[in-house]
Structures are given as C-alpha cells and as structure tokens.
Design an enzyme around this catalytic site. Structure first.
Site, PDB file in Angstrom:
ATOM      1  N   LYS A  32       0.813  -1.219   0.000  1.00 48.64           N
ATOM      2  CA  LYS A  32       0.000   0.000   0.000  1.00 48.64           C
ATOM      3  C   LYS A  32       0.843   1.264   0.000  1.00 48.64           C
ATOM      4  O   LYS A  32       0.472   2.252  -0.636  1.00 48.64           O
ATOM      5  CB  LYS A  32      -0.967   0.010   1.177  1.00 48.64           C
ATOM      6  CG  LYS A  32      -0.349   0.190   2.556  1.00 48.64           C
ATOM      7  CD  LYS A  32      -1.408   0.218   3.631  1.00 48.64           C
ATOM      8  CE  LYS A  32      -0.813   0.364   5.009  1.00 48.64           C
ATOM      9  NZ  LYS A  32      -0.140   1.650   5.219  1.00 48.64           N
ATOM     10  N   THR A  33       1.969   1.271   0.718  1.00 50.52           N
ATOM     11  CA  THR A  33       2.818   2.472   0.760  1.00 50.52           C
ATOM     12  C   THR A  33       3.380   2.766  -0.625  1.00 50.52           C
ATOM     13  O   THR A  33       3.435   3.924  -1.055  1.00 50.52           O
ATOM     14  CB  THR A  33       3.970   2.285   1.776  1.00 50.52           C
ATOM     15  OG1 THR A  33       3.415   1.963   3.049  1.00 50.52           O
ATOM     16  CG2 THR A  33       4.796   3.552   1.897  1.00 50.52           C
ATOM     17  N   ASP A 215      -3.846   7.522   4.468  1.00 53.07           N
ATOM     18  CA  ASP A 215      -3.348   6.181   4.759  1.00 53.07           C
ATOM     19  C   ASP A 215      -4.034   5.654   6.024  1.00 53.07           C
ATOM     20  O   ASP A 215      -4.461   6.435   6.872  1.00 53.07           O
ATOM     21  CB  ASP A 215      -1.829   6.267   4.972  1.00 53.07           C
ATOM     22  CG  ASP A 215      -1.176   4.895   5.063  1.00 53.07           C
ATOM     23  OD1 ASP A 215      -1.804   3.908   4.638  1.00 53.07           O
ATOM     24  OD2 ASP A 215      -0.028   4.825   5.540  1.00 53.07           O
ATOM     25  N   GLU A 216      -4.151   4.341   6.158  1.00 50.33           N
ATOM     26  CA  GLU A 216      -4.730   3.702   7.353  1.00 50.33           C
ATOM     27  C   GLU A 216      -6.096   4.302   7.706  1.00 50.33           C
ATOM     28  O   GLU A 216      -6.380   4.647   8.853  1.00 50.33           O
ATOM     29  CB  GLU A 216      -3.776   3.845   8.553  1.00 50.33           C
ATOM     30  CG  GLU A 216      -2.372   3.331   8.317  1.00 50.33           C
ATOM     31  CD  GLU A 216      -2.260   1.812   8.322  1.00 50.33           C
ATOM     32  OE1 GLU A 216      -3.312   1.152   8.305  1.00 50.33           O
ATOM     33  OE2 GLU A 216      -1.131   1.308   8.332  1.00 50.33           O
ATOM     34  N   GLN A 246      -7.689  -4.696   9.810  1.00 49.34           N
ATOM     35  CA  GLN A 246      -6.531  -4.287  10.610  1.00 49.34           C
ATOM     36  C   GLN A 246      -6.837  -3.083  11.495  1.00 49.34           C
ATOM     37  O   GLN A 246      -5.933  -2.372  11.923  1.00 49.34           O
ATOM     38  CB  GLN A 246      -5.340  -3.976   9.699  1.00 49.34           C
ATOM     39  CG  GLN A 246      -4.822  -5.194   8.945  1.00 49.34           C
ATOM     40  CD  GLN A 246      -3.528  -4.914   8.204  1.00 49.34           C
ATOM     41  OE1 GLN A 246      -2.487  -4.697   8.799  1.00 49.34           O
ATOM     42  NE2 GLN A 246      -3.613  -4.899   6.884  1.00 49.34           N
ATOM     43  N   ARG A 584       2.275 -10.328  10.578  1.00 52.92           N
ATOM     44  CA  ARG A 584       3.615  -9.713  10.692  1.00 52.92           C
ATOM     45  C   ARG A 584       4.691 -10.729  10.326  1.00 52.92           C
ATOM     46  O   ARG A 584       5.826 -10.354  10.042  1.00 52.92           O
ATOM     47  CB  ARG A 584       3.889  -9.218  12.117  1.00 52.92           C
ATOM     48  CG  ARG A 584       2.962  -8.171  12.710  1.00 52.92           C
ATOM     49  CD  ARG A 584       2.726  -6.996  11.818  1.00 52.92           C
ATOM     50  NE  ARG A 584       1.510  -7.171  11.044  1.00 52.92           N
ATOM     51  CZ  ARG A 584       1.204  -6.452   9.972  1.00 52.92           C
ATOM     52  NH1 ARG A 584       2.030  -5.529   9.550  1.00 52.92           N
ATOM     53  NH2 ARG A 584       0.084  -6.666   9.306  1.00 52.92           N
TER      54      ARG A 584
END
Length: 694
Positions: A32-33, A215-216, A246, A584
């Site tokens: 995504k980044t 973002d997020e 998330q 993770r």
C-alpha cells in the site's frame, strides 16, 4: 509516464486513478505504501500542482518513509506528507489569530495535561480517591475527539464521576486559553471547528488541497473523519487506503465503520482490493484468513501469497509463563543455527504486564533484545525539565512549565510560595510569571528573562548549554553518582537532537523545534541496537514485519483479553488484532500458551485461546513434547463443575474474585453478571468453579 514495472494489475489501477473518490482495500503486505507514493508522483507527472496534494498518515515514521520514497520519484516536490496532528498544527499556526491565540502558543504533552488536571481537582477540593485524574483526562479527550456539544455532554454524562469530569473540563479549557496553550487533541479539534465556523478559511484549504490521500483510513476517529469530509467536499478527489481487518485502535476512538461506510459517503466511489500479499507464506496467510473470517462486520477478502507454501505454524504449550519463554528462547537458538538473524525475530504479547517475565528470562539466557514501546527518552524527568525551560523561554505565560521548573533544581521555593503565586495570578487574571514580584522566585524570573534575551542570539544547541549552566541543572548532577551520571548523559544526548535538527532543517527557531519534538510519538527516535530480538505488544507491531514471530500468552482471558468478553465488538477487535499479529510473520510463526500463569500478582489457569481453535488444524504443527497433554486436560476439566448450572435472570451469584453479583443475561454456555462498580458487567462460563449460585 510513471514506471509501473513490477506492479500488479490492481496496484496499477490504484496508481493511475486520477479524479473522484477511490477506496483501496489494502490487505496486509500488499504494497500500500508503494501504491500511495507512486500515485502522488503520477498526479504530479500528470499536471497536478504538488502544492495542492495533501497526504496524511498516522505516524511520523510512516510519513518519513513516504517522503523518502516520493523524493526518489518526484524530486523537489512540495506535497504535504505528514500526520493528522502535523497538518492540524499547520492550520492552527496559519490561523492562530482567528482562533483567538497568540502565534507563540505551546503544546502540552500528556504529563503536562495530567499535572494541570491534578491542580484543578485540588483547587476544587476533589480527592484523587474520589475521582482519578487519569479518568478525567480520558473523558476530556473523549469529549474533544468525539466533538461533543454541551447538550450532548449534559445528556450522556450522567454518573457522578462524569459530572465532575465535565466540570473539570470547563475549567481546563479556560486555563489552556489563559496559558496560550493547546493539547494534542486540540491539534485536530481546533482546525475542524474553524472549518465549520469560517467558510472562507474552509474554501481556502479546499482550493489549496484539491487532492487528498489518507493512509490507514480504518484507524480514523470522529474528528479526523469530519476533517477529511470537510476538506474533500468541494472537489471529491479523496483517495483512501486501509483495511477494516486491521482496525485495532477502537480503545483510542478509532471507528473502522468509517472505511466500511466510504461508499455511502461518496456515492460514485471506485473500490479496488489489493489481495496479493508479498510478505508471508501461504500457511501463515491461510491461518490469518481462518481467524478473521469469524468476524461478521467486514469486507470479504482472502489474501493470496506470492511466497510459496512455507512450513506449518508451530503450536507449543508450557507449564507456566517462565517455561513458555524458555520454549521461545530454545526455538530462537534453533532458528539462529538455521541462519536466521536476531533482528528478524520478534516476540509479541497482548499486554505490557507480560513483558517483565519475558525480559527476565531473556536476561538469564543472555539473549540480546530490545523492548519497543517501553519507557523512553522524552519521558525521562531531566529531559522533561529541560523541555519546560525551553517552553517557558518561548512562552513565559506557560504556567504549567513554570510550576514544574521554578524549583528545579532546588532553589528553596516551596509549595506555599507557588500556591500564593497561583492565587495572585488568578485574582489579577495574569500569568504566574507576571505575578512574580519578590523573593527567591524573583531570581528565577530574572534567570528566565536573561535566557529569553540569550535565545535571540544563540543556536538551539548553544541555548541548551546556556540553560544547563545558568539554571544549575548541570551542577546539581553529581558525576560520581551513577544515576546522576546517566541523567547528565541524557541531557548531553539532547544536545545531539538540537544539533541534528539544526543540521537537517537549517533552522534555529525554538518554536519549530518544540513543535517537532511534540509531534514525535513513535519509536523511530529510539536508539536501536543492530542484531537483537525485538519484544513488543501486538498493538506496537502494526506496520512491521519479521522473518519469525512468536505469539505468547495465547489463552482466553489474556488473548483475547478478558475485557473483550463483555462486548461483541470487543471480541471482533481482538480478532482483528490477532489477524494483524499473524500477518507480521514472513516465514515462521509460533503460537504459545501456558498451563498456569502468574499475572498481576495472581496465578491463573486459562483455557487455550479460541483463536487457535479457529485455525485449520492442518495448518498447525502441535509440539507434543512441550507438555503432558493428559495432565493438562485433567487440570482444565477440574476448573468446571459437572453438568450445566441452571441460571435465571435475577439470580444472585458469588464469584471467587469479583464477589457478589446479579445475573442480567443467560445464553447457552455463558452467563452475564453485573458485579459491583469496581468490576462492572462480566460474561462468564456457566459451569466454571469460580462461580456459585446463592
């Protein structure tokens, strides 16, 4: 044309989206980044003025990473990339006068806020046993982040504690205004209130930032949501990236429904799902999918791995919490023998209380580690004292900073003198600094006035040296005393921060520097050792990745946390946290629990986490050698009564820890009980031996 080599089709679609609202559901490890930064670069290459791009994320670390990536793609751009709070700060600075503030306002940190609340409670005659300062602080933060009106507060704040909290809130706001100060929540609330009340200001920022990227998005709270809605209303060029699976910050006010409702807020929104995972093996992703599919309130998606099948997830059971960590350490040693590096291994726990025994066992085993999220540099007393000197030099009307350092180091200025100063200041509607006229405190005032004059001609680093010498802070620390020596080392380390700020920004502006360090709230400034195992809470792990991950304390009551049993939404949030923790891991994942555990001073016996049973058994490798499974089964069964106990609403019960309670709800295997105000409403297994019907 932007280079899209290496992008999959969904990523390309997101990057090339130009105008109109767009929602990108970005699964864990889906890039995504990379998509966000490349889209910004593509907008610039397609004629959008970089000055009109606003990109917001949640941490300084994420913003820094995005800036570095964007600089490679579009060198010299002036797009705004920062956190919600840093953007809010910019708006306040540019409109301070419209908000009725001086431009040299100060930002209070959490300790300053707590000390101010304690002072107000004391002034109003409240005992800390009657109402906790921390509770009042949380209620004040809730009022601000939910942007509650006076009518709403008076309607919903019904308990005695809430009524007192509201009374303190009103006085707290008055003192902030008097001190020309804002708290961290104000950095969001004040811009939104300004946008709502001043159409000209709102239009200025709408025209200034025609393209908005968030973002997020699943982590936005009410005030952040309102800010985004107001800014994007005119041009609708809103591009949000996030994953409802998330969302793990509900306790901070985050509302995952903001992302689920995006298509209702923006009717013609394009929706793109990034499901290709480039981080984890198929075994790990399948386990994550098994767990998260049990949540009802979500957008359906299954992550697809690009890293092969991998190995099964190892499940180990221990005798107690110490044995649990020993199993972890033994397994880490095997991983190291297999070529893994310590820096690529992490141990996650649900609560900070679990960290103590993990650290103890790592120390005994001589296994090097670092703890993320523990007591850190800016929270140290000597550093906070030094920062308060800097704040007072910038803003002499800052009563909170003055109160902290007027007798630091010791100057013989007692509490009664400080209280008299406060009374004089309040009666004359002036600051405490202005109220100083005589005595030892006048010497302190002259010191600050001298430092204010010095600050005009000194660099930040020179000013720090000046403060340490003239205030007596340096002299007060005895170099022969180990504790004082460490404090002196910390003060010297602060000089490297000012020097770095001056070197990187070229600025010596005290206000800019104080704002910069006020906004730093993540782990990026901690000094990291190179090759050590990382220990952290599951919440701290969000956004990170490791080759091997150990999840300890996988027991009902610990993870999922016992508080989540009270509310259905709470259990769904815990499940999302489990999904985050699992994803993770890149190559190896370990799940551990213990037969008995000492926590918060009590020994408990918890059944294995329900999240383990939600994972397909075919994905698990159960280590049969870690515990006597027959013995375990007997002990667990001993915790329950034979047969089902018949409970009715209104029955009075006795619990071994919570005491007497009244049944308020009955389900198949669970009974809901209202205990005293200390414990509240709890959901318990009907036939558990800790519970008796009276």
């Amino acid at each position: 044309m932007i280079d899209l080599q290496g992008f999959n089709e969904r990523q390309k679609e997101a990057v090339l989206h130009q105008d109109g609202p767009c929602l990108v559901i970005a699964g864990a490890g889906s890039g995504k980044t990379k998509v966000l930064t490349t889209r910004i670069a593509n907008l610039i290459l397609n004629g959008v003025n970089d000055y009109q791009i606003l990109a917001i994320t949640f941490t300084n670390k994420a913003a820094k990473e995005m800036k570095e990536r964007l600089e490679l793609l579009a060198p010299g751009n002036e797009a705004f990339l920062g956190t919600f709070h840093s953007f809010g700060l910019r708006v306040i600075r540019e409109n301070a006068l419209k908000l009725g503030m001086d431009r040299n306002f100060t930002i209070l940190d959490s300790d300053d806020i707590l000390s101010l609340i304690k002072k107000i409670l004391k002034d109003k005659g409240y005992d800390y046993k009657e109402i906790s300062p921390a509770y009042v602080r949380n209620r004040i933060s809730f009022i601000k982040n939910e942007m509650l009106s006076e009518v709403e507060i008076e309607k919903f704040f019904n308990t005695d504690a809430e009524v007192i909290a509201y009374e303190i809130y009103k006085e707290y706001q008055l003192r902030l205004k008097k001190n020309n100060s804002v708290d961290f929540d104000d950095l969001l609330v004040l811009p939104v209130k300004l946008f709502q009340s001043n159409k000209e200001v709102l239009e200025h920022y709408q025209n200034r930032y025609k393209y908005i990227l968030i973002d997020e998005y699943q982590d936005t709270n009410e005030v952040q949501y309102k800010m985004i809605k107001l800014l994007s209303k005119k041009y609708q060029n809103i591009f949000v990236v996030g994953d409802p699976d998330q969302s793990i910050y509900m306790f901070r006010g985050a509302n995952y429904k903001n992302i689920l409702n995006f298509e209702k807020d923006f009717f013609n929104a394009r929706v793109i799902s990034l499901i290709d995972n480039y981080r984890s093996t198929k075994m790990i992703l399948d386990a994550a999918n098994c767990v998260i599919k049990n949540n009802k309130d979500r957008k359906e998606k299954d992550l697809v791995s690009h890293n092969g099948d991998g190995v099964k997830i190892k499940y180990m059971q221990a005798y107690d919490e110490k044995h649990e960590v020993k199993l972890v350490i033994d397994e880490i040693k095997r991983l190291l023998d297999d070529g893994y590096e310590k820096k690529n291994i992490a141990v996650f726990y649900r609560t900070n209380a679990q960290a103590r025994v993990v650290e103890e066992q790592f120390l005994k085993a001589n296994m090097p580690y670092k703890v993320i999220g523990s007591f850190y540099f800016y929270n140290r007393k000597e550093i906070k004292d030094l920062i308060c000197y800097l704040r007072l030099i910038l803003n002499p009307h800052d009563d909170i900073s003055l109160r902290r350092i007027i007798n630091t180091p010791k100057r013989g200025i007692g509490l009664s003198t400080i209280n008299k100063l406060e009374d004089t200041a309040r009666l004359n509607n002036i600051s405490m600094f202005e109220a100083i006229q005589s005595g030892k405190e006048l010497g302190f005032k002259k010191l600050i006035m001298e430092l204010i004059v010095d600050s005009d001609s000194l660099s930040l680093t020179e000013l720090v040296d000046d403060i340490l010498e003239k205030s007596g802070m340096k002299e007060s620390l005895n170099a022969d005393n180990l504790e004082d020596e460490l404090r002196l080392d910390n003060l010297m380390e602060f000089r490297s921060i000012t020097a770095s700020f001056e070197e990187q920004t070229g600025m010596v502006n005290l206000q800019d520097f104080l704002e910069e360090i006020s906004l730093v709230a993540d782990v990026s400034l901690h000094k990291d050792e190179d090759d050590v195992v990382t220990l952290m809470t599951m919440h701290s792990a969000k956004g990170l990745e490791f080759d091997a991950v150990f999840l300890v304390g996988m027991e009902d009551g610990i993870f999922p946390h016992q508080n989540s049993f009270v509310e259905a939404l709470g259990l769904e949030e815990e499940r999302r946290l489990c999904y985050v923790a699992i994803t993770r891991a890149k190559k190896r994942l370990y799940l551990l629990n213990a037969k008995r555990r000492m926590l918060y001073g009590h020994e408990t016996m918890n059944i294995p986490s329900r999240f383990i049973s939600e994972i397909d058994p075919g994905l698990l490798e159960v280590d049969e050698n870690t515990i006597d499974n027959k013995k375990e089964k007997i002990v667990v069964e001993d915790m329950y009564n034979d047969g089902d106990v018949d409970y009715q609403i209104g029955d009075v019960v006795l619990h071994s820890i919570y005491g007497k309670g009244v049944v308020v709800g009955v389900e198949k295997t669970i009974v809901t009980i209202a205990f005293s105000k200390n414990y509240g409403i709890r959901k318990l297994m009907k036939n558990h031996k800790s519970l008796k019907k009276l």
